[in-house]
Design a protein around this motif. Structure first.
Motif, PDB file in Angstrom:
ATOM      1  N   TRP A 210       0.817  -1.208   0.000  1.00 24.20           N
ATOM      2  CA  TRP A 210       0.000   0.000   0.000  1.00 24.20           C
ATOM      3  C   TRP A 210       0.857   1.267   0.000  1.00 24.20           C
ATOM      4  N   TRP A 211       2.154   1.092   0.147  1.00 25.68           N
ATOM      5  CA  TRP A 211       3.041   2.244   0.169  1.00 25.68           C
ATOM      6  C   TRP A 211       3.474   2.573  -1.250  1.00 25.68           C
ATOM      7  N   GLY A 212       2.545   3.097  -2.032  1.00 30.58           N
ATOM      8  CA  GLY A 212       2.831   3.431  -3.417  1.00 30.58           C
ATOM      9  C   GLY A 212       1.924   4.546  -3.885  1.00 30.58           C
ATOM     10  N   TYR A 213       2.325   5.219  -4.948  1.00 28.38           N
ATOM     11  CA  TYR A 213       1.554   6.355  -5.438  1.00 28.38           C
ATOM     12  C   TYR A 213       0.301   5.924  -6.202  1.00 28.38           C
ATOM     13  N   ASP A 214       0.167   4.632  -6.459  1.00 24.64           N
ATOM     14  CA  ASP A 214      -1.086   4.154  -7.030  1.00 24.64           C
ATOM     15  C   ASP A 214      -2.181   4.151  -5.972  1.00 24.64           C
ATOM     16  N   LYS A 215      -1.804   3.954  -4.712  1.00 35.51           N
ATOM     17  CA  LYS A 215      -2.768   3.962  -3.613  1.00 35.51           C
ATOM     18  C   LYS A 215      -3.004   5.376  -3.087  1.00 35.51           C
ATOM     19  N   PHE A 216      -1.935   6.158  -3.006  1.00 37.82           N
ATOM     20  CA  PHE A 216      -2.032   7.511  -2.461  1.00 37.82           C
ATOM     21  C   PHE A 216      -1.359   8.497  -3.414  1.00 37.82           C
ATOM     22  N   PRO A 217      -2.071   8.923  -4.482  1.00 41.77           N
ATOM     23  CA  PRO A 217      -1.492   9.834  -5.478  1.00 41.77           C
ATOM     24  C   PRO A 217      -1.314  11.241  -4.920  1.00 41.77           C
ATOM     25  N   LYS A 218      -0.728  12.115  -5.737  1.00 41.49           N
ATOM     26  CA  LYS A 218      -0.397  13.471  -5.300  1.00 41.49           C
ATOM     27  C   LYS A 218      -1.620  14.247  -4.831  1.00 41.49           C
ATOM     28  N   GLU A 219      -2.766  14.013  -5.470  1.00 43.42           N
ATOM     29  CA  GLU A 219      -3.949  14.789  -5.094  1.00 43.42           C
ATOM     30  C   GLU A 219      -4.555  14.347  -3.767  1.00 43.42           C
ATOM     31  N   SER A 220      -4.129  13.195  -3.225  1.00 40.70           N
ATOM     32  CA  SER A 220      -4.594  12.749  -1.904  1.00 40.70           C
ATOM     33  C   SER A 220      -3.439  12.008  -1.212  1.00 40.70           C
ATOM     34  N   PRO A 221      -2.375  12.731  -0.880  1.00 40.76           N
ATOM     35  CA  PRO A 221      -1.154  12.107  -0.371  1.00 40.76           C
ATOM     36  C   PRO A 221      -1.236  11.721   1.108  1.00 40.76           C
ATOM     37  N   LEU A 222      -0.168  11.091   1.569  1.00 41.14           N
ATOM     38  CA  LEU A 222      -0.017  10.790   2.985  1.00 41.14           C
ATOM     39  C   LEU A 222       0.653  11.974   3.667  1.00 41.14           C
ATOM     40  N   ALA A 223       0.167  12.319   4.855  1.00 43.19           N
ATOM     41  CA  ALA A 223       0.772  13.377   5.671  1.00 43.19           C
ATOM     42  C   ALA A 223       1.134  12.756   7.015  1.00 43.19           C
ATOM     43  N   PHE A 224       2.399  12.839   7.405  1.00 43.94           N
ATOM     44  CA  PHE A 224       2.889  12.099   8.564  1.00 43.94           C
ATOM     45  C   PHE A 224       2.935  12.972   9.821  1.00 43.94           C
ATOM     46  N   TYR A 225       2.411  12.406  10.912  1.00 49.62           N
ATOM     47  CA  TYR A 225       2.367  13.074  12.207  1.00 49.62           C
ATOM     48  C   TYR A 225       3.028  12.181  13.256  1.00 49.62           C
ATOM     49  N   GLN A 226       3.677  12.818  14.211  1.00 51.92           N
ATOM     50  CA  GLN A 226       4.260  12.091  15.334  1.00 51.92           C
ATOM     51  C   GLN A 226       4.053  12.916  16.597  1.00 51.92           C
ATOM     52  N   GLY A 227       3.560  12.260  17.639  1.00 58.90           N
ATOM     53  CA  GLY A 227       3.243  12.998  18.848  1.00 58.90           C
ATOM     54  C   GLY A 227       2.150  14.013  18.627  1.00 58.90           C
ATOM     55  N   GLY A 228       1.297  13.785  17.641  1.00 57.01           N
ATOM     56  CA  GLY A 228       0.199  14.690  17.347  1.00 57.01           C
ATOM     57  C   GLY A 228       0.570  15.889  16.513  1.00 57.01           C
ATOM     58  N   LYS A 229       1.833  16.000  16.096  1.00 58.42           N
ATOM     59  CA  LYS A 229       2.289  17.153  15.319  1.00 58.42           C
ATOM     60  C   LYS A 229       2.875  16.698  13.989  1.00 58.42           C
ATOM     61  N   PRO A 230       2.753  17.547  12.948  1.00 57.58           N
ATOM     62  CA  PRO A 230       3.321  17.182  11.642  1.00 57.58           C
ATOM     63  C   PRO A 230       4.834  16.990  11.738  1.00 57.58           C
ATOM     64  N   ILE A 231       5.342  16.012  11.021  1.00 61.12           N
ATOM     65  CA  ILE A 231       6.785  15.794  10.960  1.00 61.12           C
ATOM     66  C   ILE A 231       7.377  16.790   9.972  1.00 61.12           C
ATOM     67  N   VAL A 232       8.367  17.552  10.431  1.00 60.95           N
ATOM     68  CA  VAL A 232       9.008  18.578   9.603  1.00 60.95           C
ATOM     69  C   VAL A 232      10.510  18.303   9.548  1.00 60.95           C
ATOM     70  N   PRO A 233      11.092  18.280   8.318  1.00 59.92           N
ATOM     71  CA  PRO A 233      10.424  18.404   7.019  1.00 59.92           C
ATOM     72  C   PRO A 233       9.581  17.176   6.706  1.00 59.92           C
ATOM     73  N   ALA A 234       8.597  17.359   5.856  1.00 62.44           N
ATOM     74  CA  ALA A 234       7.666  16.281   5.545  1.00 62.44           C
ATOM     75  C   ALA A 234       8.378  15.133   4.834  1.00 62.44           C
ATOM     76  N   PRO A 235       8.271  13.910   5.334  1.00 63.28           N
ATOM     77  CA  PRO A 235       8.915  12.763   4.676  1.00 63.28           C
ATOM     78  C   PRO A 235       8.211  12.419   3.360  1.00 63.28           C
ATOM     79  N   ASP A 236       8.961  11.848   2.413  1.00 57.08           N
ATOM     80  CA  ASP A 236       8.290  11.289   1.245  1.00 57.08           C
ATOM     81  C   ASP A 236       7.748   9.921   1.632  1.00 57.08           C
ATOM     82  N   MET A 237       7.153   9.227   0.693  1.00 55.70           N
ATOM     83  CA  MET A 237       6.464   7.986   1.037  1.00 55.70           C
ATOM     84  C   MET A 237       7.415   6.910   1.563  1.00 55.70           C
ATOM     85  N   LEU A 238       8.567   6.749   0.931  1.00 53.99           N
ATOM     86  CA  LEU A 238       9.515   5.737   1.370  1.00 53.99           C
ATOM     87  C   LEU A 238      10.048   6.059   2.762  1.00 53.99           C
ATOM     88  N   GLU A 239      10.367   7.321   3.003  1.00 54.86           N
ATOM     89  CA  GLU A 239      10.828   7.724   4.335  1.00 54.86           C
ATOM     90  C   GLU A 239       9.733   7.513   5.365  1.00 54.86           C
TER      91      GLU A 239
END
Length: 308
Positions: A210-239
């Motif tokens: 499921w970790w692929g751009y066919d599942k989560f394309p640019k128009e509906s991407p994954l946004a990563f949070y840790q401890g309730g806050k966005p991870i900065v800088p934003a990781p790409d999908m593999l990261e």
């Protein structure tokens, strides 16, 4: 689908090998110290070979735990005799076919859980059908939060599957600049398996497809949070995958200290001529060669770069 049935049941055999090795090591304490040291068996070093004399599948098309669309035997998938003739042969040791009765004897009074995507579900279905040979009184059963499973009364064994494709919790959120995002809390397990601590004696985890751009394309991407806050800088999908796996592994180790745990690796995709929902089909009846696997990996990396 037929290709999925030929996946090696190495996870099951590892459990049996671990038990065997433990007994062997205990026995070795009783023999003279001059005996040669034991050499561990590496089940992952080996090759696929075709054995025309290999017996038919342990179970048949009547197994009630199959989804009808996934039942290759009932649907008479082409070349099933060839597919079922392949077997995995380790380099330095023997790997016998699973014996359902013996396995259930070892697993008596145990609970086995699978957590992950459909690859784990496929593995579960094949396992349930195999184990039913030892206990035809098996009944469909599922724990709260589980998608499916079975109970084997003759041995008091429970096997179930919890669907959690990313392992971590994720949910859809509306967005401004894009259609929306799927928020992934990398340090929080998916609801489907967050409360299973202490229930299972053995757990098998997987994630990957499921970790692929066919599942989560640019128009509906994954946004990563840790401890309730966005991870900065934003990781790409593999990261993001690496961060989730690291956090989930730490969570599993902490919450299930007495549970025997396995992590299944990701298998190659089998679809040809399109994805599973794009008229793709599984035409292959032999394992990928090393050169084909390397080409497939490089193609995946190229597609990822193109998506960026």
């Amino acid at each position: 689908m037929g290709a999925k049935l030929k996946l090696p049941s190495s996870t099951l055999f590892i459990w049996l090998i671990i038990s065997t090795c433990a007994l062997t090591i205990f026995y070795s304490k009783l023999v003279p110290s001059s005996s040669p040291p034991l050499v561990p068996c590496n089940l992952f070093a080996g090759k696929w070979v075709i054995d025309p004399n290999r017996p038919r599948p342990i179970y048949d098309e009547t197994c009630p735990f199959h989804r009808n669309a996934w039942n290759c035997l009932r649907n008479q998938r082409d070349n099933m005799e060839v597919i079922n003739s392949w077997k995995w042969v380790p380099e330095d040791c023997e790997l016998n076919e699973i014996d359902p009765l013996e396995f259930m004897g070892v697993m008596r009074d145990k609970r086995i859980g699978f957590v992950g995507d459909s690859l784990n579900e496929n593995f579960l279905v094949s396992l349930l059908c195999i184990l039913r040979v030892a206990d035809t009184g098996a009944k469909k059963w599922k724990r709260k939060g589980a998608w499916r499973g079975a109970y084997f009364p003759k041995f008091n064994v429970t096997v179930a599957y919890h669907r959690a494709v990313l392992l971590a919790k994720y949910q859809w959120s509306e967005g401004d600049e894009v259609k929306g995002v799927h928020r992934v809390d990398v340090d929080i397990p998916a609801k489907d398996w967050e409360d299973i601590g202490g229930f299972y004696d053995i757990l098998i985890f997987n994630t990957g497809h499921w970790w692929g751009y066919d599942k989560f394309p640019k128009e509906s991407p994954l946004a990563f949070y840790q401890g309730g806050k966005p991870i900065v800088p934003a990781p790409d999908m593999l990261e993001g995958l690496q961060i989730v796996v690291k956090n989930m592994a730490a969570y599993i180790q902490k919450e299930f200290p007495k549970t025997l745990k396995f992590w299944r690796l990701q298998s190659p995709r089998h679809f040809h001529g399109g994805d599973w929902n794009q008229n793709g089909s599984c035409l292959f009846d032999k394992p990928l060669e090393d050169s084909e696997l390397q080409w497939s990996e490089q193609r995946g990396k190229s597609n990822k770069r193109a998506d960026h």
